[in-house]
Design a protein around this motif. Structure first.
Motif: not given
Length: 134
Positions: A117-132
């Motif tokens: 779960e931590l890996k999934v959330l981290t990946a989603a957070w990093l993806a959001d950062l890259h989109k911004e």
């Protein structure tokens, strides 16, 4: 209770010192040699008083004199018997189960996210950062 005992000991010591100094002053005023003891005699007297005090204290400390001491003695006997049973039965099923329960109670429970779960959330957070950033 210990504070009261300490205060009593201090009080008796102060009284004894006051009586000795008052007696010494009275003897000096009367023209008598105050405390006419040699150093050897004084040392022997101090040793005798200390020996008596230590003997009295150890007798009082290691004998069941008061009702409270009787209760304390009974508790100590029961605790020693229980400790002896535990050490002689260390390998019994009950002792092993008790040890496992004790270890389990000291091990903290895992709280929060699992690694997946931590890996999934981290990946989603990093993806959001890259989109911004774009």
């Amino acid at each position: 209770m210990k504070q009261l005992t300490t205060e009593r000991i201090k009080s008796v010591g102060v009284l004894a010192a006051s009586l000795v100094t008052t007696t010494n002053a009275a003897l000096a005023l009367a023209g008598i040699n105050p405390l006419p003891f040699t150093d050897s005699q004084a040392g022997t007297a101090v040793s005798a008083v200390l020996a008596f005090a230590v003997t009295l204290w150890t007798w009082w400390r290691h004998n069941v004199i008061t009702p409270q001491a009787t209760i304390g003695h009974d508790v100590t006997v029961r605790e020693k018997a229980a400790a002896k049973q535990i050490t002689t039965a260390d390998h019994s099923e009950t002792a092993v189960a008790a040890q496992r329960n004790a270890e389990a109670s000291t091990t903290p429970a895992t709280e929060g996210l699992t690694d997946g779960e931590l890996k999934v959330l981290t990946a989603a957070w990093l993806a959001d950062l890259h989109k911004e950033d774009q």
